[in-house]
Write a protein that holds these residues in place. Sequence first.
Motif, mmCIF file in Angstrom:
data_model
loop_
_atom_site.group_PDB
_atom_site.id
_atom_site.type_symbol
_atom_site.label_atom_id
_atom_site.label_comp_id
_atom_site.label_asym_id
_atom_site.label_seq_id
_atom_site.Cartn_x
_atom_site.Cartn_y
_atom_site.Cartn_z
ATOM 1 N N SER A 271 0.793 -1.225 0.000
ATOM 2 C CA SER A 271 0.000 0.000 0.000
ATOM 3 C C SER A 271 0.833 1.286 0.000
ATOM 4 C CB SER A 271 -0.930 0.026 1.222
ATOM 5 O OG SER A 271 -0.175 0.063 2.425
ATOM 6 N N GLU A 272 2.062 1.235 0.441
ATOM 7 C CA GLU A 272 2.853 2.466 0.523
ATOM 8 C C GLU A 272 3.297 2.925 -0.865
ATOM 9 O OE1 GLU A 272 4.798 2.544 4.967
ATOM 10 O OE2 GLU A 272 6.053 1.960 3.289
ATOM 11 N N THR A 273 3.150 4.226 -1.108
ATOM 12 C CA THR A 273 3.540 4.821 -2.391
ATOM 13 C C THR A 273 4.671 5.835 -2.172
ATOM 14 O OG1 THR A 273 1.904 6.580 -2.139
ATOM 15 C CG2 THR A 273 1.186 4.568 -3.256
ATOM 16 N N ILE A 274 5.112 6.458 -3.263
ATOM 17 C CA ILE A 274 6.197 7.435 -3.150
ATOM 18 C C ILE A 274 5.788 8.594 -2.243
ATOM 19 C CG2 ILE A 274 7.561 9.125 -4.441
ATOM 20 C CD1 ILE A 274 7.594 7.227 -6.783
ATOM 21 N N ASP A 275 4.543 9.039 -2.363
ATOM 22 C CA ASP A 275 4.078 10.149 -1.528
ATOM 23 C C ASP A 275 4.124 9.790 -0.045
ATOM 24 O OD1 ASP A 275 3.636 11.681 -3.759
ATOM 25 O OD2 ASP A 275 1.550 11.055 -3.974
ATOM 26 N N ILE A 276 3.718 8.571 0.287
ATOM 27 C CA ILE A 276 3.768 8.138 1.688
ATOM 28 C C ILE A 276 5.217 7.990 2.146
ATOM 29 C CG2 ILE A 276 3.154 6.263 3.264
ATOM 30 C CD1 ILE A 276 0.684 5.757 1.583
ATOM 31 N N PHE A 277 6.085 7.504 1.252
ATOM 32 C CA PHE A 277 7.515 7.382 1.575
ATOM 33 C C PHE A 277 8.109 8.753 1.895
ATOM 34 C CE2 PHE A 277 11.950 7.539 0.309
ATOM 35 C CZ PHE A 277 12.484 6.417 0.919
ATOM 36 N N VAL A 278 7.751 9.754 1.065
ATOM 37 C CA VAL A 278 8.261 11.109 1.282
ATOM 38 C C VAL A 278 7.798 11.648 2.632
ATOM 39 C CG1 VAL A 278 8.051 13.499 0.485
ATOM 40 C CG2 VAL A 278 8.522 11.677 -1.152
ATOM 41 N N LEU A 279 6.521 11.390 2.978
ATOM 42 C CA LEU A 279 6.002 11.863 4.263
ATOM 43 C C LEU A 279 6.640 11.116 5.438
ATOM 44 C CD1 LEU A 279 3.916 13.423 6.005
ATOM 45 C CD2 LEU A 279 2.353 11.497 5.641
ATOM 46 N N LYS A 280 6.722 9.797 5.304
ATOM 47 C CA LYS A 280 7.135 8.955 6.425
ATOM 48 C C LYS A 280 8.631 9.040 6.712
ATOM 49 C CE LYS A 280 6.436 4.167 7.968
ATOM 50 N NZ LYS A 280 5.893 2.844 7.555
ATOM 51 N N TYR A 281 9.433 8.942 5.636
ATOM 52 C CA TYR A 281 10.885 8.894 5.833
ATOM 53 C C TYR A 281 11.577 10.233 5.585
ATOM 54 C CZ TYR A 281 9.935 3.904 5.634
ATOM 55 O OH TYR A 281 9.431 2.648 5.869
ATOM 56 N N GLY A 282 10.825 11.204 5.024
ATOM 57 C CA GLY A 282 11.418 12.497 4.757
ATOM 58 C C GLY A 282 10.918 13.574 5.695
ATOM 59 N N ILE A 283 9.702 14.043 5.463
ATOM 60 C CA ILE A 283 9.172 15.177 6.221
ATOM 61 C C ILE A 283 8.998 14.841 7.693
ATOM 62 C CG2 ILE A 283 7.194 16.740 6.436
ATOM 63 C CD1 ILE A 283 6.782 16.432 3.418
ATOM 64 N N ALA A 284 8.422 13.657 8.006
ATOM 65 C CA ALA A 284 8.167 13.305 9.406
ATOM 66 C C ALA A 284 9.446 13.174 10.216
ATOM 67 C CB ALA A 284 7.371 11.999 9.467
ATOM 68 N N GLN A 285 10.563 12.827 9.576
ATOM 69 C CA GLN A 285 11.836 12.674 10.275
ATOM 70 C C GLN A 285 12.749 13.886 10.090
ATOM 71 O OE1 GLN A 285 13.693 8.916 9.385
ATOM 72 N NE2 GLN A 285 11.810 7.746 9.684
ATOM 73 N N GLY A 286 12.220 14.949 9.499
ATOM 74 C CA GLY A 286 13.018 16.157 9.323
ATOM 75 C C GLY A 286 14.086 16.041 8.253
ATOM 76 N N ASN A 287 14.027 14.974 7.435
ATOM 77 C CA ASN A 287 15.013 14.794 6.364
ATOM 78 C C ASN A 287 14.443 15.412 5.082
ATOM 79 O OD1 ASN A 287 17.038 14.009 4.655
ATOM 80 N ND2 ASN A 287 17.034 11.867 5.281
ATOM 81 N N TYR A 288 14.441 16.744 5.033
ATOM 82 C CA TYR A 288 13.826 17.445 3.903
ATOM 83 C C TYR A 288 14.586 17.216 2.603
ATOM 84 C CZ TYR A 288 11.510 19.756 7.801
ATOM 85 O OH TYR A 288 10.781 19.986 8.932
ATOM 86 N N SER A 289 15.872 16.979 2.674
ATOM 87 C CA SER A 289 16.656 16.730 1.457
ATOM 88 C C SER A 289 16.208 15.435 0.785
ATOM 89 C CB SER A 289 18.149 16.654 1.806
ATOM 90 O OG SER A 289 18.590 17.888 2.337
#
Length: 322
Positions: A271-289
């Motif tokens: 079920s996880e998509t690129i958008d969820i990956f960006v939210l979960k592993y990027g924005i939610a963890q402060g890894n904006y890069s």
Amino acid sequence: MDEILTEKKVNRHPKRKKKQPITWSLIKNQRQLIWMSVPLTMYIVLFAYVPVWGWTMAFQNYRPAKAFGEQTWVGFKHFKFLFTDDNFLRVLRNTLAMGIINLILGFMTAIILALLLNEIKNVLWKRTVQTISYLPHFLSWIIVTGIVATSLSVGDGIINVVLMKLHLIDSPILWLSEGKYFWGIVGASHIWKEVGWSTIIYLAAIASIDPALYEAAEIDGANRYRRMFNVTLPGIKATIVILLIMSVGHVLDVGFEVPYLLGNGLIMDWSETIDIFVLKYGIAQGNYSLATAGGIFKTVVSVTLLLLANWTSKRLGEERLL
């Protein structure tokens, strides 16, 4: 009949006019139109192109507290991480699968429904069917996913009840707990919500077809199906090609809401998509890069697919966007 239709068909594609050269005289004569376009151009530049400057974060170890000149540049480090990370390759597979299913099913069902609606001669019944098919478009995905989850529930979900009444299954199926069903559920949800709305453009294109073509086909003995395949479909071919090119460019745009709201821990591998990956592993963890790198990848692939589809259409002699 074929000769008549071919002659009419040729007349529907007149030769393109020679491009008028841009001169100072032309600019002066059209200065009112140019000034009218300035606000829209500024809006596009300000909100569509200026934010692209933020893509530089993908090449930095971006820290919000630091100024631009104090950021650490890391080149393609985050892109290399994406293409070697198993989680990203998994969400890329899921995104592609759901995007292709949505593209094929959504495209075909909209054309088929438009063809069938065009054949309905009772105006009241036609308007009723159109209205019913349009209504789900105005529901938010929150409501739609709630309806889908309730319909697929094990206890009293209508899908399990109907299948058991028809003796197609012996016991209720855990639709939202088994990953193999998830992509199909997402595709069916998109069709139920958007198929009616998607037919509007096709119905408008069908309305522009010369009625004389249908009369000629009917005089030559063509039945309803022959008129549908030899008159209606060729008449809306240009619209179909243009919408297909645009849809190919959005194949990775599966949407965030449906996979996020219907997904759960049991089927996260599906079920996880690129958008969820960006939210979960990027924005939610402060890894904006990393989040920006994922967004850039999605944009580049979308633009590439759009240009490839446009080039293929041009090579085949069909309509094109560019």
